[in-house]
Design a protein around this motif. Structure first.
Motif, short mmCIF file in Angstrom:
data_model
loop_
_atom_site.label_atom_id
_atom_site.label_comp_id
_atom_site.label_asym_id
_atom_site.label_seq_id
_atom_site.Cartn_x
_atom_site.Cartn_y
_atom_site.Cartn_z
N SER A 103 -24.09 -8.35 11.72
CA SER A 103 -25.21 -9.01 11.27
C SER A 103 -24.22 -10.18 10.64
O SER A 103 -23.08 -10.05 10.14
CB SER A 103 -25.86 -8.23 10.42
OG SER A 103 -26.65 -9.03 9.71
N GLU A 104 -25.01 -11.18 10.60
CA GLU A 104 -24.71 -12.58 9.71
C GLU A 104 -24.81 -12.30 8.22
O GLU A 104 -25.64 -11.67 7.89
CB GLU A 104 -25.25 -13.77 10.22
CG GLU A 104 -25.09 -14.29 11.72
CD GLU A 104 -23.53 -14.46 11.87
OE1 GLU A 104 -23.02 -15.18 10.99
OE2 GLU A 104 -23.16 -14.10 12.92
N THR A 126 -29.49 -7.07 14.04
CA THR A 126 -28.39 -7.35 14.86
C THR A 126 -28.88 -8.39 16.18
O THR A 126 -28.10 -8.57 16.91
CB THR A 126 -28.01 -5.96 15.58
OG1 THR A 126 -29.07 -5.43 16.15
CG2 THR A 126 -27.71 -5.03 14.57
N GLN A 131 -23.45 -6.03 8.17
CA GLN A 131 -22.30 -7.06 8.19
C GLN A 131 -21.04 -6.52 7.84
O GLN A 131 -20.17 -7.06 8.63
CB GLN A 131 -22.67 -8.00 6.91
CG GLN A 131 -22.02 -9.27 6.68
CD GLN A 131 -22.37 -10.07 5.57
OE1 GLN A 131 -23.04 -9.52 4.84
NE2 GLN A 131 -21.97 -11.42 5.61
N LYS A 132 -20.64 -5.57 7.25
CA LYS A 132 -19.30 -4.99 7.18
C LYS A 132 -18.88 -4.17 8.53
O LYS A 132 -17.70 -4.33 8.99
CB LYS A 132 -19.36 -3.79 6.22
CG LYS A 132 -19.30 -4.17 4.78
CD LYS A 132 -18.97 -3.15 3.73
CE LYS A 132 -18.67 -3.80 2.38
NZ LYS A 132 -18.26 -2.53 1.45
N SER A 173 -26.32 -5.54 4.25
CA SER A 173 -24.86 -5.44 3.86
C SER A 173 -23.88 -4.57 4.82
O SER A 173 -22.66 -4.91 5.14
CB SER A 173 -24.91 -4.96 2.28
OG SER A 173 -25.27 -5.93 1.62
#
Length: 296
Positions: free
Chosen positions: A295-296, A239, A290-291, A287
């Protein structure tokens, strides 16, 4: 015959993960699933449960209901056992009588944590707390009643849904407070959405009941192992947070329930028998974050 797949506990973390995965399926397959949230069925009411099972007449039951609050289970013992043992027995009885198959979930906390290598299905359970004891009792009843079905033991579930450790840490990072995290408890962090996706693939493939004609028990967890402290360090890294994180021992963080020091699970049998596995826990965490847009 077309399957009718009933998911109990649809409002919980794992139940929500199942719902999200099913929305990704083609419409004809989506129509096989029926989701029952907590507010529509009190699963501790045996008569109401029987009426629900009779109404839907499922060919496959996915039970995501459980009492998972480990410390509260030490205080609400009767309710923990009702959800984690009695409910499983009632579903197993129905499945055996009707010819349905049951997919049930269990926990790494059936082990006492005294070994230092990941636990396999042949290792002897010896739970330390009421949560683990009640989940083990549910496993044993399902195996004794032996409907068609599968028990999947998993570990340290988290996701973008519901109440879980990762979401709690993300919230605390957002508040900017320094964190103290236990570093002497080790497990296999598991992303609930990936567990649900694996299970959706299993139950929508042809012949689930035949494939598991007598109950099997397998481990299904994220690959690898981590302490709670290492898990938080990875959340902070992914993060881009600069929050301070310090490691503490479990003795400095008293809790009602005793927890195993080591409960990582080996999922090798799952891969060998079914050709399935979950990703390394670090990839799964990325993952999930990101959802969550973190996070990239």
């Amino acid at each position: 015959m077309t399957d009718r797949i009933l998911v109990l506990g649809a409002s919980g973390q794992l139940g929500q993960a199942f719902q999200a995965e099913v929305t990704l399926l083609p419409q004809p397959v989506r129509q096989l699933f029926y989701f029952i949230p907590r507010h529509k069925l009190d699963v501790t009411d045996s008569a109401a449960l029987k009426r629900c099972l009779k109404q839907y007449a499922p060919t496959i039951i996915i039970n995501t209901c459980a009492f998972t609050a480990v410390d509260k289970a030490e205080q609400q013992i009767a309710l923990a056992w009702q959800l984690n043992e009695k409910l499983v027995a009632e579903l197993s009885d129905f499945a055996r009588a009707s010819g349905a198959a049951l997919l049930q979930f269990s926990t790494d906390y059936v082990f006492n944590g005294q070994q230092t290598k990941p636990y396999t299905e042949t290792d002897m359970p010896a739970p330390l707390n009421q949560y683990g004891k009640s989940k083990l009792a549910g496993e044993q009843l399902m195996l004794d009643i032996a409907p068609a079905g599968l028990i999947l033991r998993t570990s340290w579930l988290y996701s973008e849904f519901g109440h879980n450790f990762v979401r709690s840490i993300v919230n605390q990072i957002g508040q900017g407070n320094p964190l103290q995290v236990v570093n002497d408890q080790i497990g296999s962090p598991t992303y609930a959405s990936e567990l649900a996706a694996l299970c959706v693939g299993l139950v929508t493939a042809a012949g689930f009941a035949e494939r598991f004609a007598s109950t099997q028990l397998l481990h299904c967890a994220g690959q690898g192992q981590a302490s709670w402290y290492q898990l938080v360090q990875e959340i902070v890294r992914l993060t881009g947070s600069n929050i301070a994180v310090s490691a503490v021992s479990s003795k400095q963080w008293p809790a009602l329930a005793k927890r195993p020091a080591f409960s990582a699970l080996s999922s090798e049998a799952l891969t060998e028998q079914l050709g399935l596995s979950l990703p390394p826990w670090q990839d799964s965490l990325a993952s999930c974050l990101q959802k969550m847009g973190l996070s990239e």
